[in-house]
Design an enzyme around this catalytic site. Sequence first.
Site: not given
Length: 136
Positions: A50-53
């Site tokens: 759920g994190c782009e990074s």
Amino acid sequence: MNLPLAAAQALQTFQDAAGWEQRARLLMQFGDRLPALDDTDKCEANRVHGCESQVWLVGELQDGHWQFRAASDARMIRGLVALLLLRVNGLGAGELQQVDLPDWFNQLGLSRQLSPSRSNGLNAVLKRMNDLATTL
């Protein structure tokens, strides 16, 4: 809810900062001070989805209080995660569920700098913390 001492100190530091540039510098410094995770901890099982990074999170329960460690490949996210860890480390599972993420970053004066994707990512980190706390 009472703030852990380290979170209260960080809050004071950010509230004393003169403007966004100083807060951005502080954010990077907090991220740089985040203890490194072992490469063995940077595995798929510890990755926060759920994190782009890339963000990895490990947590352990010590005497009824949670201690989390995290790492990220993105400097800004590292700083935001470091501040989140200050806010949650030492809390019990019940207190962890009451953490108001938008309110915490608003108090720090960082809410305007949270893009929707960063906000979603931090919410995913907090959700993963709560998942860990409720499964043990």
